[in-house]
Motif scaffolding. Structure first.
Motif, PDB file in Angstrom:
ATOM      1  N   SER A 130     -44.922 -64.987 -99.758  1.00 51.31           N
ATOM      2  CA  SER A 130     -46.023 -65.890-100.110  1.00 51.31           C
ATOM      3  C   SER A 130     -45.742 -66.507-101.475  1.00 51.31           C
ATOM      4  N   THR A 131     -45.499 -67.828-101.502  1.00 55.51           N
ATOM      5  CA  THR A 131     -45.224 -68.541-102.745  1.00 55.51           C
ATOM      6  C   THR A 131     -46.123 -69.772-102.812  1.00 55.51           C
ATOM      7  N   CYS A 132     -45.930 -70.569-103.855  1.00 57.05           N
ATOM      8  CA  CYS A 132     -46.760 -71.771-103.990  1.00 57.05           C
ATOM      9  C   CYS A 132     -46.439 -72.807-102.918  1.00 57.05           C
ATOM     10  N   ASN A 133     -45.256 -72.730-102.324  1.00 57.21           N
ATOM     11  CA  ASN A 133     -44.855 -73.745-101.352  1.00 57.21           C
ATOM     12  C   ASN A 133     -44.726 -73.245 -99.918  1.00 57.21           C
ATOM     13  N   ARG A 134     -44.887 -71.925 -99.693  1.00 50.35           N
ATOM     14  CA  ARG A 134     -44.740 -71.416 -98.331  1.00 50.35           C
ATOM     15  C   ARG A 134     -45.391 -70.043 -98.194  1.00 50.35           C
ATOM     16  N   LEU A 191     -35.458 -66.882-104.862  1.00 52.83           N
ATOM     17  CA  LEU A 191     -34.738 -65.653-104.536  1.00 52.83           C
ATOM     18  C   LEU A 191     -35.495 -64.438-105.048  1.00 52.83           C
ATOM     19  N   ARG A 192     -36.029 -64.529-106.255  1.00 55.19           N
ATOM     20  CA  ARG A 192     -36.813 -63.411-106.801  1.00 55.19           C
ATOM     21  C   ARG A 192     -38.072 -63.199-105.975  1.00 55.19           C
ATOM     22  N   GLN A 193     -38.688 -64.288-105.521  1.00 57.70           N
ATOM     23  CA  GLN A 193     -39.903 -64.165-104.712  1.00 57.70           C
ATOM     24  C   GLN A 193     -39.610 -63.517-103.359  1.00 57.70           C
ATOM     25  N   VAL A 194     -38.468 -63.874-102.754  1.00 59.04           N
ATOM     26  CA  VAL A 194     -38.072 -63.235-101.489  1.00 59.04           C
ATOM     27  C   VAL A 194     -37.817 -61.746-101.721  1.00 59.04           C
ATOM     28  N   LYS A 195     -37.139 -61.424-102.825  1.00 59.05           N
ATOM     29  CA  LYS A 195     -36.876 -60.015-103.145  1.00 59.05           C
ATOM     30  C   LYS A 195     -38.181 -59.252-103.369  1.00 59.05           C
ATOM     31  N   ASP A 196     -39.144 -59.897-104.010  1.00 61.60           N
ATOM     32  CA  ASP A 196     -40.440 -59.241-104.249  1.00 61.60           C
ATOM     33  C   ASP A 196     -41.118 -58.897-102.925  1.00 61.60           C
TER      34      ASP A 196
END
Length: 410
Positions: free
Chosen positions: A46-50, A117-122
């Protein structure tokens, strides 16, 4: 593995934010998926764009995906007919390829950004902590991380990293150059986006920065930019974010944020909380001096009252307003993305083979053990009877290559 998601390419922010997951929501939904849908592995991004769900199931993909969609519909309060018009679904190799593109920054609004990449890892690490990751998802995500590392080291795509925080800092710099002033108030400065934004501003010599913290100060202490309290919290180095000079940012209690609106030229919200950070009525009451002010809402879901844009002298921007700047940046990086795509495909094929071998070993563990105890020649001739001509040719070629490589090592 399957992927169910929404992103900036198809949907505007006001719809995407309905699909956002806070960390606690992710933990709860992992339990729902594993308890109600037959899910064997899951990761939530879950990020600002997806917002994306990566899931594996015990049964046929179509039936399993339908159950996941029903649970997502129930959780987010979005009718399933509406949800089906908004989401995309990838399965098998297509889901794996999509994950690789996302982790490597090739599917980002800002092409080649490092932040994703950091967001996917999180998301992956949170799922690991919840015991939600199966072997296939583990291999898939590790392969994606390895691909991202190779692209970073072997191409120029990330040599001049640009993220949403960088684009926001550029917009703030342009605004201050046009209208003057230099004070920036950042709610959520200790968060991921807030840290990146603050560092970029300081690199641009914009150092009159006020950041909010939910930590309480001792009674009677002040926290003005010119009079930092002794125990005022200063952002520090973090494992997943940059640090800055302790004297560059003044931290104030979050509850006092409206006290600093009048002095600020730019007000940014980069929090991950569920509540509005700035309401129009309270903001209007806090403003005493007439001047141009820029409000940047970097949160998803958005947490600035949209009516702030109606206040005199106030401009309000959100994540989607950076698309044009991102497109200009992407055009400069397009050539490097071709090389990155080649590396991605190589790593993708390696990961596919790892997943197939893992599945084979799991399903045929006893058979594999029996074959391992037999002479190779006997197994080889039995395979001749079982395989088609094309399959046997491929096997013989593979054996020849292995024999050649082993002979060269002697």
């Amino acid at each position: 593995m399957n992927c169910i998601g929404v992103n900036y390419k198809k949907l505007p922010l006001e719809i995407r934010e309905r699909y956002a997951f806070l960390p606690d929501e992710q933990r709860a939904f992992h339990k729902t998926l594993h308890g109600k849908t037959g899910c064997t592995g899951s990761v939530i991004l879950s990020t600002c764009n997806r917002s994306e769900l990566y899931v594996c199931g015990k049964e046929d993909d179509a039936a399993f995906i339908a159950r996941v969609e029903e649970e997502l519909s129930a959780l987010k309060g979005i009718p399933k007919t509406e949800l089906l018009r908004q989401i995309y679904v990838y399965s098998g190799e297509n889901a794996l390829r999509h994950l690789f593109h996302v982790a490597c920054g090739l599917d980002s609004m800002v092409l080649g950004e490092d932040e994703i990449l950091r967001q996917v890892k999180d998301g992956y690490e949170l799922a690991v902590g919840e015991g939600a990751v199966c072997n296939e998802i583990h291999i898939a995500f590790q392969g994606a991380f390895g691909s991202a590392k190779s692209i970073k080291t072997q191409t120029l795509l990330s040599r001049t990293p640009v993220s949403m925080g960088t684009l926001a800092a550029n917009r703030i710099e342009a605004f201050l150059r046009e209208y003057g002033g230099g004070t920036v108030l950042i709610a959520g400065i200790t968060g991921k986006i807030g840290r990146i934004l603050a560092k970029n501003l300081i690199d641009k010599k914009i150092t009159n920065i006020v950041g909010t913290t939910r930590r309480h100060f001792a009674s009677g202490q002040t926290s003005g930019a010119e009079n930092r309290p002794k125990d005022a919290e200063t952002p520090s180095a973090a494992a997943d974010g940059p640090a800055w000079d302790a004297g560059a940012v003044c931290m104030v209690p979050y509850a006092d944020r409206y006290r600093y609106v009048d002095a600020a030229d730019v007000i940014v919200s980069a929090t991950s909380g569920p509540h509005y950070t700035f309401l129009a009525q309270e903001t209007a009451s806090a403003i005493m001096r007439e001047k141009e002010r820029l409000f940047l809402d970097m949160a998803v879901p958005r947490d600035m009252d949209q009516d702030i844009a109606r206040l005199p002298g106030c401009q309000l921007l959100d994540i989607d307003d950076f698309k044009k700047a991102a497109a200009q940046n992407n055009e400069r990086k397009r050539q490097e993305s071709d090389r990155a795509g080649q590396i991605l495909e190589e790593k993708l094929q390696e990961t596919i083979k790892s997943i197939r071998m893992s599945e084979f070993m799991e399903k045929n563990r006893q058979t594999f053990q029996k074959l391992a105890d037999q002479p190779f020649g006997k197994v080889f001739y039995r395979l001749k009877d079982e395989l088609s001509g094309e399959e046997l040719s491929a096997l013989l070629l593979a054996v020849e290559r292995v024999g050649t490589s082993e002979g060269g090592r002697q």
